[in-house]
Design a protein around this motif. Sequence first.
Motif, short mmCIF file in Angstrom:
data_model
loop_
_atom_site.label_atom_id
_atom_site.label_comp_id
_atom_site.label_asym_id
_atom_site.label_seq_id
_atom_site.Cartn_x
_atom_site.Cartn_y
_atom_site.Cartn_z
N GLY A 113 -24.40 8.15 4.32
CA GLY A 113 -23.40 9.20 4.36
C GLY A 113 -22.49 9.09 5.57
N GLN A 114 -22.69 8.05 6.39
CA GLN A 114 -21.83 7.84 7.54
C GLN A 114 -21.11 6.50 7.41
N TYR A 199 -16.87 13.57 11.98
CA TYR A 199 -16.07 12.36 12.11
C TYR A 199 -16.92 11.14 11.76
N MET A 200 -16.33 10.19 11.04
CA MET A 200 -16.99 8.97 10.59
C MET A 200 -18.17 9.25 9.66
N SER A 201 -18.02 10.30 8.85
CA SER A 201 -18.98 10.54 7.78
C SER A 201 -18.20 10.79 6.50
N VAL A 214 -14.55 11.03 0.17
CA VAL A 214 -13.73 11.70 1.18
C VAL A 214 -14.35 11.41 2.53
N CYS A 215 -13.70 10.58 3.31
CA CYS A 215 -14.26 10.15 4.59
C CYS A 215 -13.41 10.67 5.74
N VAL A 390 -8.51 13.85 17.30
CA VAL A 390 -9.66 13.58 16.45
C VAL A 390 -10.93 13.73 17.25
N ARG A 391 -11.93 14.28 16.61
CA ARG A 391 -13.24 14.49 17.24
C ARG A 391 -14.33 13.99 16.31
#
Length: 391
Positions: A113-114, A199-201, A214-215, A390-391
Amino acid sequence: MRWLRVKGVPATITTPKVTGKLTLMSADVADALFRSPLHERHLALGAKLAAFGGWEMPLEYAGGGVLKEHAAVREAAGVFDVSHLGKSRVRGTGAAAFVNSCLTNDLGRIQPGQAQYTLCCDETGGVVDDLIAYLFADDHVFLIPNAANTAEVVRRLTAAAPAGLTITDEHRDYAVLAVQGPSSAEILGKLGLPTGHDYMSFDLATLGTAELIVCRTGYTGEHGYELVVPWDDATAVWDAIVAAGVRPCGLGARDTLRTEMGYPLHGQDLSLDISPVQARSGWAVGWSKPEFWGREALLTEKTQGPRRLLRGLELTGRGIPRGHMRVYAGEQSIGETTSGTFSPTKKVGIALALIDTAAGIADGDLVEIDIRGRRIEAKVVKPPFVQPSVR
């Protein structure tokens, strides 16, 4: 040379190897390029089209232009068609472990999921490509390489894969739409798409009949999402996003946005001749991993120290730097720019440049860039040039 298969064009047409450079093209060149499933939408919006990584993609749109499109992403939201990006899938028992033994970053650091930014290197430590790995499960990894490098990444993985693993090139099975900007979560939420993940998931969702990934990724420094959409559903998803009030943005704005962040572009700031150590992308290398392509060469370079490093340059005078311009300290040539543009946010010229480490240049020092025969002063800075949200 790379084989192209395009509707209406014989499969024997070839084109020279293409880097990330945007190139305006003639009609005969355009005929030999891949096209996005959104090509007709781009034409209807008056897009100026350019060759990019073997694809015909929108550079900017009528009534907008790079500056307005850039501002939309920094202030509200913009949508980019980045369907030229590659797509590949690795399936089978031990798929994640296999990918982890090939690419630089450590997939063991993330969970299903990441997603993870990583690099495909050759035995010398040069960068074949930088890409995003989506970890679905131990037996399922989805990869998004750059357009021009997809075939080579797939070739290398296929050649190295043990029996029982399958590596598929799904480049034209999916489109990718990047919705970027501070309003992106609100807008996609109103469309019923998930936006609360880290972020990044990534999460799976549907929009109408389309099944999406949807990433929470992007290439702009803003809060945003990249939607992986089945090829035949791309137009419906694009239409829904644009109808929600998101401005279409071209690759011109994508380049100014990523340069403000100091994000590297393969073929310019990363390449077979520019290693992750030189490009200051060592954070994307799992140094403690026992195995990945290029490991020994990169460990040696890291230990000995690179002969050059990627630095940020911010002009103090007027001018717009581009790639392959010489950088000077006094009369000494100390390096060359790799990317350069006008920063719409800061209203100054900015550049990334490979600077010789022997020159002893530090952040805050002043250098000069030779811009078409004129030496323009620039300050050495540590990217990003603009603070990311972005975080």
